[in-house]
Design an enzyme around this catalytic site. Structure first.
Site, PDB file in Angstrom:
ATOM      1  N   HIS A  59       0.832  -1.194   0.000  1.00 56.59           N
ATOM      2  CA  HIS A  59       0.000   0.000   0.000  1.00 56.59           C
ATOM      3  C   HIS A  59       0.873   1.253   0.000  1.00 56.59           C
ATOM      4  O   HIS A  59       2.060   1.220   0.351  1.00 56.59           O
ATOM      5  CB  HIS A  59      -0.927   0.002   1.211  1.00 56.59           C
ATOM      6  CG  HIS A  59      -1.988  -1.049   1.154  1.00 56.59           C
ATOM      7  ND1 HIS A  59      -2.929  -1.222   2.148  1.00 56.59           N
ATOM      8  CD2 HIS A  59      -2.283  -1.980   0.213  1.00 56.59           C
ATOM      9  CE1 HIS A  59      -3.742  -2.220   1.817  1.00 56.59           C
ATOM     10  NE2 HIS A  59      -3.362  -2.690   0.656  1.00 56.59           N
ATOM     11  N   GLU A  61       0.956   3.893   1.923  1.00 54.54           N
ATOM     12  CA  GLU A  61       1.511   4.310   3.205  1.00 54.54           C
ATOM     13  C   GLU A  61       2.776   3.524   3.542  1.00 54.54           C
ATOM     14  O   GLU A  61       3.761   4.086   4.045  1.00 54.54           O
ATOM     15  CB  GLU A  61       0.482   4.113   4.330  1.00 54.54           C
ATOM     16  CG  GLU A  61      -0.798   4.924   4.144  1.00 54.54           C
ATOM     17  CD  GLU A  61      -1.900   4.138   3.471  1.00 54.54           C
ATOM     18  OE1 GLU A  61      -3.071   4.306   3.849  1.00 54.54           O
ATOM     19  OE2 GLU A  61      -1.584   3.345   2.546  1.00 54.54           O
ATOM     20  N   CYS A  93      -2.273  -0.534   7.607  1.00 53.71           N
ATOM     21  CA  CYS A  93      -1.491   0.690   7.425  1.00 53.71           C
ATOM     22  C   CYS A  93      -1.641   1.625   8.621  1.00 53.71           C
ATOM     23  O   CYS A  93      -0.721   2.379   8.947  1.00 53.71           O
ATOM     24  CB  CYS A  93      -1.915   1.400   6.144  1.00 53.71           C
ATOM     25  SG  CYS A  93      -1.425   0.515   4.644  1.00 53.71           S
ATOM     26  N   SER A 177     -13.041   1.931 -41.100  1.00 47.14           N
ATOM     27  CA  SER A 177     -12.934   2.943 -40.053  1.00 47.14           C
ATOM     28  C   SER A 177     -11.500   3.360 -39.754  1.00 47.14           C
ATOM     29  O   SER A 177     -11.286   4.241 -38.914  1.00 47.14           O
ATOM     30  CB  SER A 177     -13.571   2.412 -38.756  1.00 47.14           C
ATOM     31  OG  SER A 177     -12.914   1.234 -38.328  1.00 47.14           O
ATOM     32  N   GLU A 304     -14.987   0.418 -25.955  1.00 48.18           N
ATOM     33  CA  GLU A 304     -14.492   1.034 -27.191  1.00 48.18           C
ATOM     34  C   GLU A 304     -15.385   0.787 -28.402  1.00 48.18           C
ATOM     35  O   GLU A 304     -15.126   1.327 -29.459  1.00 48.18           O
ATOM     36  CB  GLU A 304     -13.065   0.554 -27.487  1.00 48.18           C
ATOM     37  CG  GLU A 304     -12.007   1.252 -26.652  1.00 48.18           C
ATOM     38  CD  GLU A 304     -10.665   1.354 -27.359  1.00 48.18           C
ATOM     39  OE1 GLU A 304     -10.552   0.892 -28.513  1.00 48.18           O
ATOM     40  OE2 GLU A 304      -9.726   1.895 -26.761  1.00 48.18           O
ATOM     41  N   GLY A 306     -18.314  -1.758 -30.803  1.00 45.01           N
ATOM     42  CA  GLY A 306     -18.780  -0.759 -31.751  1.00 45.01           C
ATOM     43  C   GLY A 306     -20.117  -0.170 -31.396  1.00 45.01           C
ATOM     44  O   GLY A 306     -20.495  -0.090 -30.223  1.00 45.01           O
ATOM     45  N   THR A 311     -24.596   1.226 -27.890  1.00 47.50           N
ATOM     46  CA  THR A 311     -26.047   1.384 -27.744  1.00 47.50           C
ATOM     47  C   THR A 311     -26.565   0.571 -26.566  1.00 47.50           C
ATOM     48  O   THR A 311     -27.393   1.051 -25.773  1.00 47.50           O
ATOM     49  CB  THR A 311     -26.751   0.955 -29.042  1.00 47.50           C
ATOM     50  OG1 THR A 311     -26.245   1.727 -30.135  1.00 47.50           O
ATOM     51  CG2 THR A 311     -28.250   1.157 -28.938  1.00 47.50           C
TER      52      THR A 311
END
Length: 371
Positions: A59, A61, A93, A177, A304, A306, A311
């Site tokens: 961690h 800390e 921690c 594309s 990402e 399509g 949608t």
């Protein structure tokens, strides 16, 4: 909940902002843990700094205290998330801070993990350490929105990334594309990949474009995210880049059995197949898929494409952030639209996003939005 003071000096704020900037380096590299930054300051000098290490441990800390050494005694610690108080794979921690002899701990945000949830602060105050909370709290919430989403909603933070023309098209009428956006925009997209735990595409994009979905920025190749394909019928080509697990781990979310012939071929290539319940149209149910990913430690998911997957995520009302790259091109109405039909009959029922920033990337423009 332990009582604590509210900090607010300009100097405190500057140190906490620096801790937050450190923490941001861990995004996409520390899941399922939160990205935490920590500064140890003594007599106006930073004597230790740390961030959550890859995989979530050690961690922040622990790293900062080790760097500070004996200078941690009577020092002030700035940490972006409440120090843990439970014994896991590492000691608490909060105990490490007490043992180091720090006199003052400033915490940006309390940890909603039920194993912590104020106990770290209480442990510190019970030991006589002065604790203040809430400094730069909003920034800390934004930083760890993915971790908080998993804790509160059992799903990752969702960022929908769209690269489109000025008229909202993501491909020509023939389906081509590459490339709509220029090199600078694509480099920024790779940086986004490095800052997410997983990246998702639909099977149409996977088979049409054969993407590798890796981060290809020099020096950050090791930060490539988990690759996720929404593939209801296990139609991923066995020779595709996504089936080549030497490039990175791949998970298929499907409604089919992994024991099918197609499934066994993909499994033999090292692809992990995870059945989820079917949603509308027989596609993997988005909410069920997100719960599954959260169970596997994913806190930040970059979607990402399509158009079909974008949608589906919008219809499921689970997009938290939008990253819209716009290129100065027009493909016309016969091009492929970035978003399909949402079935809205009233503008008031559409999800409204708030613009959080804009950036020019060569000839292209990036607009960032959040819920």
């Amino acid at each position: 909940m332990a009582k604590s003071e509210q900090p607010g000096s300009d100097t405190d704020r500057d140190y906490m902002r620096a801790a937050l900037a450190l923490a941001a380096r861990g995004l996409g590299n520390v899941a399922p843990n939160p990205a935490v930054g920590c500064l140890v300051v003594k007599q106006g000098r930073v004597v230790g700094r740390g961030i959550t290490q890859p995989g979530g441990r050690p961690h922040a800390e622990t790293v900062a205290l080790e760097q500070a050494g004996s200078d941690a005694r009577q020092a002030t610690v700035y940490v972006t998330l409440e120090p843990c108080s439970h014994h896991g794979q590492t000691p608490p921690c909060a105990d490490a801070l007490i043992a180091a002899g720090v006199s003052h701990v400033i915490v940006a945000l309390e940890d909603p993990d039920p194993r912590v949830a104020g106990r770290g602060i209480k442990r510190l105050t019970d030991a006589g350490v002065r604790v203040q909370t809430g400094l730069c709290r909003d920034a800390a919430i934004r930083l760890n929105a993915g971790y908080l989403s998993v804790r509160n909603d059992h799903r990752p933070l969702i960022t929908l990334k769209i690269a489109m023309t000025l008229d909202g098209r993501i491909a020509t009428s023939t389906g081509r594309s590459k490339w709509i956006t220029g090199e600078q925009a694509r480099r920024y997209g790779h940086m986004m990949r490095a800052q997410h735990d997983a990246i998702a595409v639909g099977i149409g994009t996977a088979n049409a474009d054969n993407p590798s979905l890796t981060c290809r920025l020099p020096g950050l190749e090791h930060r490539s995210p988990l690759r996720v394909v929404f593939d209801s019928q296990l139609n991923l080509h066995p020779t595709s880049a996504l089936a080549d697990t030497s490039l990175g781990r791949t998970v298929l979310l499907t409604t089919e059995s992994p024991d099918s012939d197609r499934g066994q071929v993909l499994v033999s290539r090292g692809v992990e197949i995870i059945p989820v319940k079917a949603g509308s149209g027989g596609q993997p149910d988005i909410q069920a898929a997100l719960h599954t990913l959260a169970d596997r430690g994913v806190t930040r998911l970059l979607v990402e494409g399509g158009a079909g997957l974008a949608t589906a995520f919008l219809q499921s009302d689970c997009v938290d952030e939008l990253a819209v790259f716009s290129a100065p091109l027009a493909f016309g109405s016969d091009g492929l639209a970035a978003i399909g039909q949402l079935g809205l009959d009233d503008p008031a029922s559409a999800t409204r996003f708030t613009r959080s920033g804009s950036l020019l990337l060569g000839p292209d423009r990036l607009d960032l939005y959040h819920r």
